[in-house]
Write an enzyme that holds these catalytic residues in place. Structure first.
Site, PDB file in Angstrom:
ATOM      1  N   GLY A   1       0.793  -1.236   0.000  1.00 26.94           N
ATOM      2  CA  GLY A   1       0.000   0.000   0.000  1.00 26.94           C
ATOM      3  C   GLY A   1       0.818   1.275   0.000  1.00 26.94           C
ATOM      4  O   GLY A   1       0.315   2.332   0.380  1.00 26.94           O
ATOM      5  N   SER A   2       2.075   1.199  -0.462  1.00 28.57           N
ATOM      6  CA  SER A   2       2.883   2.433  -0.420  1.00 28.57           C
ATOM      7  C   SER A   2       2.311   3.492  -1.367  1.00 28.57           C
ATOM      8  O   SER A   2       2.329   4.683  -1.056  1.00 28.57           O
ATOM      9  CB  SER A   2       4.352   2.145  -0.742  1.00 28.57           C
ATOM     10  OG  SER A   2       4.509   1.778  -2.088  1.00 28.57           O
ATOM     11  N   ASN A   3       1.786   3.062  -2.510  1.00 33.12           N
ATOM     12  CA  ASN A   3       1.166   4.046  -3.416  1.00 33.12           C
ATOM     13  C   ASN A   3      -0.121   4.594  -2.814  1.00 33.12           C
ATOM     14  O   ASN A   3      -0.381   5.793  -2.880  1.00 33.12           O
ATOM     15  CB  ASN A   3       0.876   3.405  -4.775  1.00 33.12           C
ATOM     16  CG  ASN A   3       2.105   3.382  -5.655  1.00 33.12           C
ATOM     17  OD1 ASN A   3       2.498   4.401  -6.208  1.00 33.12           O
ATOM     18  ND2 ASN A   3       2.739   2.220  -5.757  1.00 33.12           N
TER      19      ASN A   3
ATOM     20  N   LEU B   1      -4.699  -6.675  -8.045  1.00 33.95           N
ATOM     21  CA  LEU B   1      -4.366  -7.607  -9.131  1.00 33.95           C
ATOM     22  C   LEU B   1      -5.574  -8.195  -9.858  1.00 33.95           C
ATOM     23  O   LEU B   1      -5.427  -8.742 -10.938  1.00 33.95           O
ATOM     24  CB  LEU B   1      -3.493  -8.751  -8.584  1.00 33.95           C
ATOM     25  CG  LEU B   1      -2.169  -8.300  -7.970  1.00 33.95           C
ATOM     26  CD1 LEU B   1      -1.333  -9.492  -7.538  1.00 33.95           C
ATOM     27  CD2 LEU B   1      -1.379  -7.439  -8.939  1.00 33.95           C
TER      28      LEU B   1
ATOM     29  N   ASN C   1      -5.147   2.930 -13.422  1.00 31.02           N
ATOM     30  CA  ASN C   1      -4.232   1.938 -12.831  1.00 31.02           C
ATOM     31  C   ASN C   1      -2.803   2.414 -13.029  1.00 31.02           C
ATOM     32  O   ASN C   1      -2.519   3.214 -13.928  1.00 31.02           O
ATOM     33  CB  ASN C   1      -4.435   0.594 -13.532  1.00 31.02           C
ATOM     34  CG  ASN C   1      -3.510  -0.485 -12.972  1.00 31.02           C
ATOM     35  OD1 ASN C   1      -3.314  -0.584 -11.758  1.00 31.02           O
ATOM     36  ND2 ASN C   1      -2.922  -1.282 -13.846  1.00 31.02           N
TER      37      ASN C   1
ATOM     38  N   HIS D   1       1.070   0.836 -13.667  1.00 25.30           N
ATOM     39  CA  HIS D   1       1.795  -0.391 -13.996  1.00 25.30           C
ATOM     40  C   HIS D   1       3.295  -0.107 -13.910  1.00 25.30           C
ATOM     41  O   HIS D   1       3.765   0.916 -14.416  1.00 25.30           O
ATOM     42  CB  HIS D   1       1.407  -0.845 -15.417  1.00 25.30           C
ATOM     43  CG  HIS D   1       2.004  -2.162 -15.775  1.00 25.30           C
ATOM     44  ND1 HIS D   1       1.507  -3.354 -15.288  1.00 25.30           N
ATOM     45  CD2 HIS D   1       3.088  -2.486 -16.532  1.00 25.30           C
ATOM     46  CE1 HIS D   1       2.251  -4.351 -15.749  1.00 25.30           C
ATOM     47  NE2 HIS D   1       3.214  -3.852 -16.505  1.00 25.30           N
TER      48      HIS D   1
ATOM     49  N   ASP E   1      -3.991  -4.253 -18.427  1.00 30.26           N
ATOM     50  CA  ASP E   1      -2.938  -3.287 -18.809  1.00 30.26           C
ATOM     51  C   ASP E   1      -3.078  -2.755 -20.229  1.00 30.26           C
ATOM     52  O   ASP E   1      -2.078  -2.549 -20.928  1.00 30.26           O
ATOM     53  CB  ASP E   1      -1.541  -3.932 -18.655  1.00 30.26           C
ATOM     54  CG  ASP E   1      -1.311  -4.443 -17.256  1.00 30.26           C
ATOM     55  OD1 ASP E   1      -1.753  -3.778 -16.309  1.00 30.26           O
ATOM     56  OD2 ASP E   1      -0.690  -5.509 -17.104  1.00 30.26           O
TER      57      ASP E   1
ATOM     58  N   GLU F   1       6.776   6.094  -9.048  1.00 29.62           N
ATOM     59  CA  GLU F   1       5.330   5.975  -8.817  1.00 29.62           C
ATOM     60  C   GLU F   1       4.864   6.971  -7.762  1.00 29.62           C
ATOM     61  O   GLU F   1       3.869   7.680  -7.963  1.00 29.62           O
ATOM     62  CB  GLU F   1       4.990   4.548  -8.356  1.00 29.62           C
ATOM     63  CG  GLU F   1       5.190   3.529  -9.459  1.00 29.62           C
ATOM     64  CD  GLU F   1       4.784   2.124  -9.056  1.00 29.62           C
ATOM     65  OE1 GLU F   1       4.462   1.336  -9.943  1.00 29.62           O
ATOM     66  OE2 GLU F   1       4.800   1.804  -7.847  1.00 29.62           O
TER      67      GLU F   1
HETATM   68  C1  GRF Z   1       3.203  -0.929  -7.709  1.00 28.33           C
HETATM   69  O1  GRF Z   1       4.493  -1.175  -8.123  1.00 28.33           O
HETATM   70  C2  GRF Z   1       2.283  -0.756  -8.875  1.00 28.33           C
HETATM   71  O2  GRF Z   1       2.917  -0.398 -10.047  1.00 28.33           O
HETATM   72  C3  GRF Z   1       1.662  -2.100  -9.089  1.00 28.33           C
HETATM   73  O3  GRF Z   1       1.612  -2.674  -7.814  1.00 28.33           O
HETATM   74  C4  GRF Z   1       2.616  -2.126  -6.984  1.00 28.33           C
HETATM   75  C5  GRF Z   1       1.966  -1.759  -5.684  1.00 28.33           C
HETATM   76  O4  GRF Z   1       2.920  -1.403  -4.717  1.00 28.33           O
HETATM   77  N1  GRF Z   1       0.408  -1.989  -9.762  1.00 28.33           N
HETATM   78  P1  GRF Z   1       2.445  -0.780  -3.340  1.00 28.33           P
HETATM   79  O5  GRF Z   1       1.542  -1.797  -2.664  1.00 28.33           O
HETATM   80  O6  GRF Z   1       1.706   0.476  -3.629  1.00 28.33           O
HETATM   81  O7  GRF Z   1       3.697  -0.545  -2.572  1.00 28.33           O
END
Ligand code: GRF
Length: 294
Positions: free
Chosen positions: A114-116, A187, A204, A206, A247, A276
């Site tokens: 969940g870092s994003n 996913l 999304n 990628h 994708d 990201e």
């Molecule tokens: C990211 O690298 C994103 O590109 C992909 O899944 C990953 C999620 O990473 N779709 P995080 O859980 O947000 O760290």
């Protein structure tokens, strides 16, 4: 202090050094340019000169810093940084021109660390136009659930049968007035129920430069392994609209990084995460802003 900055900006030591260098060089450049411009006028050094100098330097600073950031490879960071400052300084939506803006409610779908999602939550925490209203997850115990709880954002754990063969949890989304969906490490494919309810409203991210290294099974380390095995000298990220094929939807934004000889899937993943985190929230904001204006 440096450790704190590294964590706050999610950058490695080298990038932090380049960012600080950009701040220093950009600041000196705008001070120099400000003095040169004032020399062109016949103003004597005094109170008025000083006030004009401060105004000039304030106006020139973003430009100078952006200019310096290009050769130092920090453009993406500084662009988001300046956008953030700009947003903080702008009057809240609804006050500008007396026109009340629509509050967009986002659901973030994520099932990993969940870092994003965390970056997105932090980015919009003070937004007047966008609210992260829900986190949707399909993995019990996923890191993103704790992140949501810490931020006080409701979350739901979903299960396959209802997602794909039932209503796709549309009632829960509608109940919270969700009008935009952000996938951040989710996913499962989007079911028709959601694609139909949210046309051009699902994005999304990628971790590669689509159309290369996309499709079923291409996620996480598999993507980075494939990039390294191919011998490609660059990789990057793609932010795109979501359609019924993995994708495949229209590309909104891409940015690149170098794949060095010594890179492993792990080190490449770190570089990709930096890209990201620096780009995804700002790109989401810009897509929403454009859609709300049109
Ligand atoms: C990211 O690298 C994103 O590109 C992909 O899944 C990953 C999620 O990473 N779709 P995080 O859980 O947000 O760290």
């Amino acid at each position: 202090m440096f450790q704190k900055l590294k964590q706050r900006w999610k950058v490695n030591g080298l990038n932090l050094l380049l960012i600080i260098t950009t701040f220093a060089l950009g600041g000196s450049l705008c001070g120099y340019a400000g003095r040169k411009i004032l020399l062109l006028t016949s103003l004597e050094k005094g109170f008025l000169w000083f006030i004009l100098y401060i105004i000039l330097v304030t106006l020139l600073w973003p430009l100078c810093v952006l200019l310096i950031s290009i050769p130092l490879g920090q453009f993406t960071f500084f662009r988001s940084y300046i956008i953030k400052i700009w947003k903080k300084m702008s009057p809240p939506a609804g006050q500008a021109g007396g026109r009340k803006e629509h509050l967009t409610h986002i659901a973030v779908f994520a099932s990993g660390a969940g870092s994003n999602a965390e970056q997105i939550i932090n980015y919009f925490a003070t937004s007047q136009n966008v609210k992260i209203a829900l986190v949707v997850c399909n993995k019990p115990g996923a890191g993103v659930l704790q992140i949501a709880a810490k931020a006080g954002i409701p979350s739901i754990l979903i299960e396959k049968e209802r997602f794909f063969k039932g209503d796709g949890y549309l009632p829960e989304l509608k109940q919270l007035n969700i009008d935009f969906i952000v996938l951040a490490g989710f996913l499962w494919k989007m079911p028709a129920s959601l694609l139909n309810a949210y046309p051009k409203k699902i994005v999304n991210i990628h971790p590669a430069l689509l159309p290369k290294y996309g499709g079923k099974g291409m996620y996480g380390q598999f993507v980075h392994q494939a990039v390294i095995a191919s011998g490609d000298k660059e990789s990057g990220i793609t932010i795109h609209f979501v359609d019924e094929v993995y994708d495949n939807g229209e590309i909104i934004f891409q940015t690149k990084c170098e794949v060095a000889e010594h890179d492993t899937p792990e080190t490449l993943a770190q570089k990709i995460h930096v890209l990201e985190h620096a780009s995804y929230p700002a790109v989401i904001a810009s897509v929403i802003q454009k859609q709300n204006r049109s």
